[in-house]
Design a protein around this motif. Structure first.
Motif, mmCIF file in Angstrom:
data_model
loop_
_atom_site.group_PDB
_atom_site.id
_atom_site.type_symbol
_atom_site.label_atom_id
_atom_site.label_comp_id
_atom_site.label_asym_id
_atom_site.label_seq_id
_atom_site.Cartn_x
_atom_site.Cartn_y
_atom_site.Cartn_z
ATOM 1 N N VAL A 9 -16.539 -14.008 -8.064
ATOM 2 C CA VAL A 9 -16.093 -14.993 -9.054
ATOM 3 C C VAL A 9 -15.647 -16.284 -8.362
ATOM 4 N N GLY A 10 -14.884 -16.154 -7.265
ATOM 5 C CA GLY A 10 -14.428 -17.339 -6.550
ATOM 6 C C GLY A 10 -15.578 -18.156 -6.000
ATOM 7 N N SER A 11 -16.604 -17.474 -5.501
ATOM 8 C CA SER A 11 -17.773 -18.182 -4.968
ATOM 9 C C SER A 11 -18.497 -18.945 -6.065
ATOM 10 N N LEU A 12 -18.595 -18.323 -7.240
ATOM 11 C CA LEU A 12 -19.230 -18.990 -8.375
ATOM 12 C C LEU A 12 -18.478 -20.266 -8.748
ATOM 13 N N LEU A 13 -17.161 -20.151 -8.871
ATOM 14 C CA LEU A 13 -16.345 -21.301 -9.272
ATOM 15 C C LEU A 13 -16.336 -22.380 -8.197
ATOM 16 N N ALA A 14 -16.294 -21.984 -6.925
ATOM 17 C CA ALA A 14 -16.290 -22.963 -5.844
ATOM 18 C C ALA A 14 -17.611 -23.727 -5.794
ATOM 19 N N THR A 15 -18.719 -23.017 -5.973
ATOM 20 C CA THR A 15 -20.017 -23.671 -5.945
ATOM 21 C C THR A 15 -20.176 -24.624 -7.124
ATOM 22 N N TYR A 16 -19.701 -24.210 -8.291
ATOM 23 C CA TYR A 16 -19.745 -25.084 -9.467
ATOM 24 C C TYR A 16 -18.858 -26.309 -9.249
ATOM 25 N N GLY A 17 -17.666 -26.087 -8.670
ATOM 26 C CA GLY A 17 -16.761 -27.201 -8.404
ATOM 27 C C GLY A 17 -17.351 -28.189 -7.412
ATOM 28 N N MET A 18 -18.078 -27.680 -6.416
ATOM 29 C CA MET A 18 -18.751 -28.562 -5.460
ATOM 30 C C MET A 18 -19.802 -29.405 -6.168
ATOM 31 N N ALA A 19 -20.567 -28.780 -7.066
ATOM 32 C CA ALA A 19 -21.597 -29.504 -7.810
ATOM 33 C C ALA A 19 -20.984 -30.621 -8.656
ATOM 34 N N ARG A 20 -19.781 -30.364 -9.187
ATOM 35 C CA ARG A 20 -19.105 -31.372 -10.015
ATOM 36 C C ARG A 20 -18.356 -32.411 -9.189
ATOM 37 N N GLY A 21 -18.176 -32.150 -7.903
ATOM 38 C CA GLY A 21 -17.481 -33.096 -7.049
ATOM 39 C C GLY A 21 -15.971 -32.980 -7.107
ATOM 40 N N TRP A 22 -15.445 -31.802 -7.496
ATOM 41 C CA TRP A 22 -14.006 -31.606 -7.571
ATOM 42 C C TRP A 22 -13.443 -31.297 -6.188
ATOM 43 N N VAL A 23 -12.385 -31.994 -5.811
ATOM 44 C CA VAL A 23 -11.754 -31.774 -4.506
ATOM 45 C C VAL A 23 -11.242 -30.340 -4.390
ATOM 46 N N PHE A 61 -12.448 -27.591 -5.099
ATOM 47 C CA PHE A 61 -13.369 -26.501 -4.802
ATOM 48 C C PHE A 61 -13.168 -25.961 -3.389
ATOM 49 N N TRP A 62 -12.706 -26.816 -2.466
ATOM 50 C CA TRP A 62 -12.453 -26.356 -1.101
ATOM 51 C C TRP A 62 -11.337 -25.312 -1.064
ATOM 52 N N LEU A 63 -10.319 -25.478 -1.908
ATOM 53 C CA LEU A 63 -9.203 -24.534 -1.934
ATOM 54 C C LEU A 63 -9.638 -23.173 -2.491
ATOM 55 N N ILE A 64 -10.582 -23.185 -3.420
ATOM 56 C CA ILE A 64 -11.099 -21.921 -3.940
ATOM 57 C C ILE A 64 -11.807 -21.171 -2.824
ATOM 58 N N TRP A 65 -12.534 -21.905 -1.968
ATOM 59 C CA TRP A 65 -13.195 -21.253 -0.838
ATOM 60 C C TRP A 65 -12.172 -20.628 0.112
ATOM 61 N N VAL A 66 -11.041 -21.293 0.289
ATOM 62 C CA VAL A 66 -9.993 -20.732 1.143
ATOM 63 C C VAL A 66 -9.521 -19.390 0.573
ATOM 64 N N LEU A 86 -13.978 -16.187 8.643
ATOM 65 C CA LEU A 86 -12.779 -16.655 9.324
ATOM 66 C C LEU A 86 -12.948 -18.112 9.741
ATOM 67 N N PHE A 87 -14.124 -18.424 10.263
ATOM 68 C CA PHE A 87 -14.418 -19.800 10.658
ATOM 69 C C PHE A 87 -14.463 -20.707 9.437
ATOM 70 N N TYR A 88 -15.091 -20.216 8.356
ATOM 71 C CA TYR A 88 -15.161 -20.998 7.123
ATOM 72 C C TYR A 88 -13.768 -21.350 6.610
ATOM 73 N N GLY A 89 -12.818 -20.410 6.767
ATOM 74 C CA GLY A 89 -11.472 -20.668 6.268
ATOM 75 C C GLY A 89 -10.883 -21.920 6.864
ATOM 76 N N ALA A 90 -11.039 -22.082 8.193
ATOM 77 C CA ALA A 90 -10.545 -23.297 8.852
ATOM 78 C C ALA A 90 -11.391 -24.506 8.454
ATOM 79 N N PHE A 91 -12.691 -24.291 8.334
ATOM 80 C CA PHE A 91 -13.585 -25.397 7.998
ATOM 81 C C PHE A 91 -13.317 -25.915 6.584
ATOM 82 N N THR A 92 -13.097 -24.991 5.631
ATOM 83 C CA THR A 92 -12.871 -25.426 4.259
ATOM 84 C C THR A 92 -11.555 -26.195 4.119
ATOM 85 N N LEU A 93 -10.560 -25.840 4.913
ATOM 86 C CA LEU A 93 -9.330 -26.635 4.899
ATOM 87 C C LEU A 93 -9.607 -28.048 5.392
#
Length: 235
Positions: free
Chosen positions: A149-163, A165-170, A193-200
């Motif tokens: 569910v989080g991946s779905l919402l984060a990807t949708y948020g990225m498509a919409r340009g919402w800032v 969305f990065w926090l959802i990935w965290v 683990l790497f993505y966690g730092a990258f998404t921040l």
């Protein structure tokens, strides 16, 4: 065909652990997609789709008879979801990019949109958990549902340009790392683990772009597109 067969079956053995090269390569494409997303480049979407196709075969371990015969249905299902939502995101970013350098202008979600994201994340996880358990997904099933569910919402948020969305990935990464380690998907766990730092990092980059855009200050790396037709999405 022999080359494709070799790529499909190729393995990396580290001590007693066996990792499919498909898992490593698929996550590498995912990382490239994240970098492109942070830089607001439309090419991020098709690159991500390639990674999704590779990882789909990895997370259906029992189906494809891989060295790790574990089915993570949430992980596998989200690859399909990624492909569908990525097509939408790719079309949206290409439309807004026009002839400019950047495909989207980062903006904060509204209060209602944030409430939707939170309710959808919690409610979607609660709804999918018993379904995934019935389908015999890997325990703890709620974590698999949360990631989906989080991946779905984060990807949708990225498509919409919402800032945001990065926090959802965290939040996804925080749950994904221990789940993947326990299931034996070590390459994906390391990438999470790497993505966690990258998404921040991505969050603060988009936050900075949005803040400077609000006060009219140009940002060298992420300046507004030269194409004046680009406008933020309207509700």
């Amino acid at each position: 065909m022999n080359v494709l067969t070799w790529l499909f079956d190729a393995q990396l053995v580290i001590g007693s652990q066996t990792i499919l090269w498909r898992e490593i390569i698929g996550n590498a494409f995912g990382l490239a997609c994240a970098v492109g997303g942070m830089r607001r480049k439309a090419w991020a979407w098709p690159v991500g789709i390639i990674g999704n196709l590779l990882l789909l075969t990895v997370f259906l371990g029992a189906v494809f008879h891989t060295p790790n015969p574990v089915n993570l249905l949430g992980q596998a299902g989200r690859q399909i979801m990624f492909i569908i939502v990525s097509i939408y995101g790719w079309a949206s970013w290409r439309r807004h990019a026009g002839g400019g350098d950047f495909a989207v202008t980062p903006r904060w979600a509204s209060g209602k949109q944030r409430a939707f994201l939170i309710i959808a994340l919690l409610g979607g996880t609660a709804l999918l958990t018993p379904i995934f358990r019935m389908l015999e997904s890997y325990e703890p099933v709620w974590a698999d549902a949360w990631i989906f569910v989080g991946s779905l919402l984060a990807t949708y948020g990225m498509a919409r340009g919402w800032v945001e969305f990065w926090l959802i990935w965290v939040a996804v990464d925080a749950v994904g790392v221990p789940l993947l380690v326990d299931a034996g998907y070590y390459a994906s766990a390391f990438m999470y683990l790497f993505y966690g730092a990258f998404t921040l990092t991505g969050f603060f980059v988009w936050w900075r772009i949005n803040r400077r855009a609000q006060i009219g200050c140009p940002v060298p790396l992420t300046a507004e597109p030269r194409d004046s037709r680009e406008t933020p999405d309207k509700e």
